[in-house]
Design a protein around this motif. Structure first.
Motif, short mmCIF file in Angstrom:
data_model
loop_
_atom_site.label_atom_id
_atom_site.label_comp_id
_atom_site.label_asym_id
_atom_site.label_seq_id
_atom_site.Cartn_x
_atom_site.Cartn_y
_atom_site.Cartn_z
N LEU A 81 81.20 2.65 26.72
CA LEU A 81 82.35 3.00 27.57
C LEU A 81 82.28 4.46 28.03
CD1 LEU A 81 85.29 1.19 25.73
CD2 LEU A 81 84.17 0.54 27.88
N ALA A 82 81.79 5.35 27.15
CA ALA A 82 81.64 6.75 27.55
C ALA A 82 80.60 6.88 28.65
CB ALA A 82 81.25 7.59 26.34
N GLN A 83 79.50 6.13 28.53
CA GLN A 83 78.48 6.17 29.58
C GLN A 83 79.02 5.61 30.89
OE1 GLN A 83 75.18 4.12 27.83
NE2 GLN A 83 74.47 5.91 26.69
N LEU A 84 79.79 4.52 30.80
CA LEU A 84 80.39 3.97 32.02
C LEU A 84 81.40 4.94 32.61
CD1 LEU A 84 80.93 0.27 30.91
CD2 LEU A 84 79.29 1.10 32.61
N GLU A 85 82.13 5.62 31.76
CA GLU A 85 83.09 6.61 32.24
C GLU A 85 82.37 7.74 32.96
OE1 GLU A 85 86.96 7.92 32.86
OE2 GLU A 85 86.30 6.09 31.87
N LYS A 86 81.24 8.16 32.41
CA LYS A 86 80.45 9.22 33.06
C LYS A 86 79.90 8.74 34.40
CE LYS A 86 77.01 12.73 32.04
NZ LYS A 86 76.58 12.83 33.41
N LEU A 87 79.39 7.49 34.43
CA LEU A 87 78.92 6.95 35.70
C LEU A 87 80.05 6.90 36.73
CD1 LEU A 87 76.60 4.01 34.57
CD2 LEU A 87 75.90 6.10 35.74
N SER A 119 69.89 8.51 44.79
CA SER A 119 68.95 7.54 44.22
C SER A 119 68.91 7.64 42.70
CB SER A 119 67.55 7.76 44.81
OG SER A 119 67.11 9.09 44.55
N GLU A 120 69.06 8.87 42.19
CA GLU A 120 69.06 9.06 40.73
C GLU A 120 70.26 8.35 40.10
OE1 GLU A 120 70.52 10.73 37.05
OE2 GLU A 120 71.42 11.20 39.01
N LEU A 121 71.44 8.47 40.74
CA LEU A 121 72.62 7.80 40.21
C LEU A 121 72.49 6.28 40.34
CD1 LEU A 121 75.44 7.94 39.02
CD2 LEU A 121 76.36 8.23 41.34
N GLY A 122 71.92 5.85 41.43
CA GLY A 122 71.70 4.41 41.60
C GLY A 122 70.77 3.86 40.54
N GLN A 123 69.72 4.64 40.19
CA GLN A 123 68.80 4.20 39.15
C GLN A 123 69.49 4.14 37.80
OE1 GLN A 123 65.64 3.13 39.82
NE2 GLN A 123 65.68 2.43 37.67
N ARG A 124 70.37 5.11 37.53
CA ARG A 124 71.12 5.10 36.27
C ARG A 124 72.01 3.85 36.17
NH1 ARG A 124 74.26 10.49 36.35
NH2 ARG A 124 75.36 9.43 34.61
N ILE A 125 72.60 3.47 37.30
CA ILE A 125 73.45 2.27 37.29
C ILE A 125 72.60 1.02 37.04
CG2 ILE A 125 74.97 0.83 38.70
CD1 ILE A 125 75.91 3.40 40.08
N ASP A 161 69.79 0.95 35.44
CA ASP A 161 69.22 0.98 34.09
C ASP A 161 70.28 0.83 33.00
OD1 ASP A 161 66.77 1.36 35.22
OD2 ASP A 161 66.71 3.53 34.87
N PHE A 162 71.54 0.76 33.41
CA PHE A 162 72.60 0.72 32.37
C PHE A 162 72.44 -0.46 31.40
CE2 PHE A 162 76.74 -0.66 30.79
CZ PHE A 162 77.12 0.49 30.11
N PRO A 163 72.06 -1.68 31.83
CA PRO A 163 71.91 -2.78 30.86
C PRO A 163 70.96 -2.46 29.71
CG PRO A 163 71.92 -3.66 33.07
CD PRO A 163 71.87 -2.16 33.21
N GLN A 164 69.99 -1.52 29.97
CA GLN A 164 69.08 -1.16 28.89
C GLN A 164 69.79 -0.44 27.75
OE1 GLN A 164 65.81 1.05 30.53
NE2 GLN A 164 65.27 -0.53 32.02
N GLN A 165 70.97 0.13 28.05
CA GLN A 165 71.73 0.81 26.99
C GLN A 165 72.22 -0.18 25.94
OE1 GLN A 165 71.80 4.12 27.07
NE2 GLN A 165 70.59 3.93 28.95
N ALA A 166 72.22 -1.46 26.28
CA ALA A 166 72.67 -2.48 25.34
C ALA A 166 71.55 -2.98 24.44
CB ALA A 166 73.29 -3.66 26.09
N HIS A 167 70.31 -2.50 24.65
CA HIS A 167 69.20 -2.95 23.83
C HIS A 167 69.39 -2.63 22.35
CE1 HIS A 167 66.15 -3.24 27.41
NE2 HIS A 167 67.12 -4.15 27.44
#
Length: 481
Positions: A204-210, A274-280, A282-288
């Protein structure tokens, strides 16, 4: 009614010369004297100096022939009558068993009809051809049968009680195992709950930052676009005014104006970098980590519910003299100083090892070992056969009855037929050892990370014991109780 004195006088007349009591089952010998059958039998059991001479009467010392003494039914009847008179003459005396038909005391037993008889019944026509015996004589073989039955019944009762004791103990063990599994489920789910809460907070903190970064870039994009629109609007206004003027005014600085308009290029900013788009993306990888943790949780829970936690304590009778055991026998430390340990056939005298106090001949069992090794130290863990060599050098490998791994500072080796160095993600500090006796598996797992270490496959035919070894000053291990 007879007086008590006359009855007493009659009783004195029918006393046994041997026991001085009232005749019981009277028998008569050759000289005519009467004795209790039991008293005479006991008298005949006394050794005679010259065994060739016949026995003599205890009263008159006349010889008589063995087996020539006969029941005196008439005297037995007299004795019975005297007993009846005494019961009548003595207030409060208990009435003995008497024949319901004749009122006479019961002395005899008819083996053919299995009936108890008095003197009158014995003389009856229907019993004359039957085998009649005194009650005690008739009861003797039945007492022997009853005794045999009692012995068999007691034996069977003891066996049933033994089964009951074993099954009650087994039930208690099962109840303890269920309670342990219940506590393990509660503990593992509590751990998972804390981990999930932590992971939820992180995600949630990462999503909040995004979300914040998207809004920030949106605002920056709006400012940039507004500036571009203003610049282009100014040029458009300038050209529209220029175009409305006269030819002379239009041609004034016309080249400079056209150059400014033609060389002006529109900057096309991106709303999301593009960097922010890549972070979005790549977000599913945070659930690994969450996926790995869930997988480990399920594997660990399934494993611990399948295997029974073993209560392991060290056996000081097997411990090498260089191993210092704690008082509770749950910890061991290596020392170069030899302990004053008495030598015995069970103790290791060359390899610094120790076995657990109890072993296994069936089932699935697991235990955890905490390891503390300084530089240069090593610890060996596994299981060993009951027949493992205790004296002299012992080769720690399966064909010698040892299935173990060795941990040292910086590496782990499986002590198979040829020692194999293992590649692990991290050096284990806690090792879970698991035994499946029927399948012949000895499995080692990093208890902290659930990373598999090694698995032996064997065919067990004897009892096996948890096995431990230490080397190096300061090296120690402890068992989770």
């Amino acid at each position: 009614m007879a007086s008590a004195t006359s009855v007493t006088s009659l009783v004195d007349e029918v006393n046994c010369p041997i026991c001085q009591g009232t005749l019981r089952e009277p028998v008569t010998i050759d000289c005519g004297h009467n004795f209790c059958r039991g008293c005479l039998n006991h008298y005949l059991e006394i050794p005679i100096p010259d065994s060739e001479e016949p026995p003599t009467c205890p009263l008159c010392k006349e010889p008589f022939r063995l087996g020539n003494f006969r029941p005196n039914w008439q005297l037995a009847s007299v004795v019975e009558n005297i007993e009846r008179l005494r019961l009548v003459a003595t207030p409060g005396s208990e009435e003995e068993d008497v024949c319901q038909e004749h009122g006479e005391k019961i002395y005899f037993f008819c083996e053919d009809d299995e009936m108890q008889l008095c003197v009158v019944c014995r003389e009856a026509q229907e019993h004359r051809a039957h085998t009649i015996r005194f009650l005690e004589d008739a009861a003797a073989p039945y007492r022997e049968q009853i005794q045999r039955c009692l012995e068999n019944l007691r034996k069977e009762r003891d066996e049933i009680q033994g089964v009951q004791s074993r099954e009650n103990q087994r039930i208690q063990i099962l109840l303890t195992q269920v309670a342990t599994k219940r506590q393990k489920v509660i503990s593992e789910f509590a751990h998972l709950s804390r981990f999930l809460e932590g992971q939820q907070g992180i995600l949630l903190a990462q999503l909040e930052k995004l979300d914040g970064d998207i809004l920030k870039q949106r605002d920056e994009f709006g400012v940039l676009v507004s500036e571009e629109i203003c610049r282009f609007s100014a040029l458009i206004t300038e050209l529209e005014e220029k175009n409305k003027r006269s030819a002379r005014e239009l041609l004034t600085d016309i080249r400079s104006t056209l150059i400014r308009c033609e060389t002006r290029r529109c900057r096309k900013p991106e709303a999301v970098s593009s960097e922010l788009g890549q972070r979005i993306r790549d977000f599913p990888q945070q659930a690994h980590p969450l996926q790995r943790e869930m997988k480990m949780f399920l594997e660990k829970l399934s494993f611990e519910l399948d295997y029974n936690p073993a209560y392991v304590s060290l056996d000081p009778q097997t411990s090498h003299p260089k191993l210092l055991l704690s008082e509770d026998h749950h910890r061991a430390r290596f020392s170069y100083k030899w302990q004053n340990s008495p030598d015995n056939s069970q103790r290791f005298d060359r390899v610094t090892c120790v076995l657990a106090h109890s072993g296994f001949t069936e089932g699935r069992h697991t235990w955890v070992v905490n390891i503390d090794l300084p530089r240069g130290g090593s610890c060996t863990l596994g299981v060993a056969s009951e027949a493992i060599k205790r004296k002299g050098e012992v080769r720690l490998r399966p064909d010698e009855g040892v299935w173990a791994v060795r941990l040292a500072c910086g590496f782990v080796s499986a002590l198979d037929a040829f020692p194999t160095r293992l590649t692990l993600e991290e050096q284990p500090q806690q090792v879970r050892v698991s035994l499946d006796y029927e399948l012949g598996w000895v499995t080692f797992v990093n208890a902290a990370t659930q990373e598999p270490i090694y698995t032996f496959t064997a065919s067990f035919t004897q009892k096996v014991f948890p096995f431990f070894g230490l080397w190096g000053r300061g090296s120690s291990f402890s068992l989770n109780s």
